[in-house]
Design a protein around this motif. Structure first.
Motif, PDB file in Angstrom:
ATOM      1  N   ILE A   1      -5.825  33.271 -11.051  1.00 25.87           N
ATOM      2  CA  ILE A   1      -4.813  32.986 -10.035  1.00 25.87           C
ATOM      3  C   ILE A   1      -3.425  32.815 -10.663  1.00 25.87           C
ATOM      4  CG2 ILE A   1      -4.106  31.408  -8.179  1.00 25.87           C
ATOM      5  CD1 ILE A   1      -6.795  33.014  -7.673  1.00 25.87           C
ATOM      6  N   ASN A   2      -3.271  31.845 -11.540  1.00 21.02           N
ATOM      7  CA  ASN A   2      -1.949  31.562 -12.110  1.00 21.02           C
ATOM      8  C   ASN A   2      -1.411  32.726 -12.932  1.00 21.02           C
ATOM      9  OD1 ASN A   2      -0.865  28.510 -11.768  1.00 21.02           O
ATOM     10  ND2 ASN A   2      -3.080  28.617 -11.516  1.00 21.02           N
TER      11      ASN A   2
ATOM     12  N   THR B   1      -3.859  39.585  -4.286  1.00 24.02           N
ATOM     13  CA  THR B   1      -2.693  40.480  -4.319  1.00 24.02           C
ATOM     14  C   THR B   1      -1.694  40.097  -3.232  1.00 24.02           C
ATOM     15  OG1 THR B   1      -3.965  42.288  -5.273  1.00 24.02           O
ATOM     16  CG2 THR B   1      -1.940  42.888  -4.106  1.00 24.02           C
ATOM     17  N   GLU B   2      -2.195  39.880  -2.033  1.00 15.45           N
ATOM     18  CA  GLU B   2      -1.318  39.488  -0.918  1.00 15.45           C
ATOM     19  C   GLU B   2      -0.721  38.107  -1.153  1.00 15.45           C
ATOM     20  OE1 GLU B   2      -0.157  41.411   1.604  1.00 15.45           O
ATOM     21  OE2 GLU B   2      -1.184  42.928   0.369  1.00 15.45           O
ATOM     22  N   ASN B   3      -1.520  37.191  -1.679  1.00 15.55           N
ATOM     23  CA  ASN B   3      -1.045  35.842  -1.951  1.00 15.55           C
ATOM     24  C   ASN B   3       0.054  35.846  -3.013  1.00 15.55           C
ATOM     25  OD1 ASN B   3      -1.496  33.179  -3.789  1.00 15.55           O
ATOM     26  ND2 ASN B   3      -1.643  32.738  -1.590  1.00 15.55           N
ATOM     27  N   ALA B   4      -0.097  36.664  -4.045  1.00  9.02           N
ATOM     28  CA  ALA B   4       0.916  36.743  -5.105  1.00  9.02           C
ATOM     29  C   ALA B   4       2.243  37.253  -4.543  1.00  9.02           C
ATOM     30  CB  ALA B   4       0.424  37.637  -6.239  1.00  9.02           C
ATOM     31  N   LYS B   5       2.182  38.199  -3.626  1.00  8.31           N
ATOM     32  CA  LYS B   5       3.410  38.688  -2.977  1.00  8.31           C
ATOM     33  C   LYS B   5       4.040  37.589  -2.119  1.00  8.31           C
ATOM     34  CE  LYS B   5       1.951  43.473  -3.063  1.00  8.31           C
ATOM     35  NZ  LYS B   5       1.413  44.610  -2.313  1.00  8.31           N
ATOM     36  N   ALA B   6       3.198  36.848  -1.406  1.00  7.71           N
ATOM     37  CA  ALA B   6       3.700  35.727  -0.602  1.00  7.71           C
ATOM     38  C   ALA B   6       4.337  34.664  -1.501  1.00  7.71           C
ATOM     39  CB  ALA B   6       2.561  35.122   0.225  1.00  7.71           C
TER      40      ALA B   6
END
Length: 178
Positions: free
Chosen positions: A17-18, A160-165
């Motif tokens: 994650i990080n 992937t979506e969370n990293a963009k958010a």
């Protein structure tokens, strides 16, 4: 707005994650990334360097995995040493006044575990109150939390979506104005 992201993960190279968050941030040259465990593997913090970094940025994001309802040890040490009396708070301690402070946190537990009726009995907002009070003490505006819960069950697509958010959170013009 100049943004500094202070990443505090003791094994960032092993963190799905990080590390993904960090790699997504690296795509944006207007974000300064500072990894504490890589900068200070011996735990000896260069306070004047850290203070200079903070002074040079308008927004500071503390990114970390949630350990025992708190930050990793080096981030706590960093707070104790860098956010000193006469510099960050107290008489003459106004160097961070008007800056923004945000938290980007990953947790093992699912979202519903961070509710009064959940396993952890408290919300993330409640559990991070000491960091919000730190923001108040140093004269910074506290941003809404960015939290990814249940990291063991996040799919690659969701990550992937969370990293963009997360990048949108970091770069959003102002998260502190209501």
């Amino acid at each position: 707005m100049k943004t500094l992201v202070i990443i505090t993960h003791p094994t960032i190279e092993q963190s799905r994650i990080n590390r993904t968050w960090m790699e997504e941030l690296k795509k944006h040259e207007d974000i300064t990334i500072h990894t504490l465990y890589q900068a200070y593997p011996d735990g000896k913090i260069n306070v004047s360097h850290e203070q200079s970094l903070l002074e040079a940025h308008d927004r500071i994001i503390l990114q970390f995995p949630f350990y025992w309802y708190s930050t990793p040890a080096l981030l706590k040490q960093w707070q104790d040493e860098v956010l000193s009396y006469g510099w960050a708070y107290g008489e003459g301690g106004d160097k961070l006044h008007g800056k923004e402070l945000g938290l980007a946190i990953s947790t093992f537990g699912p979202t519903d575990s961070y509710q009064p009726s959940g396993y952890n009995h408290f919300t993330m907002e409640t559990l991070t109150t000491p960091l919000q009070q730190t923001s108040n003490l140093i004269g910074a505006r506290f941003m809404p939390l960015f939290v990814l819960n249940g990291v063991m069950h996040v799919t690659d697509e969701e990550l992937t979506e969370n990293a963009k958010a997360y990048v949108n959170y970091v770069l959003q013009p102002s998260l502190t104005e209501a």
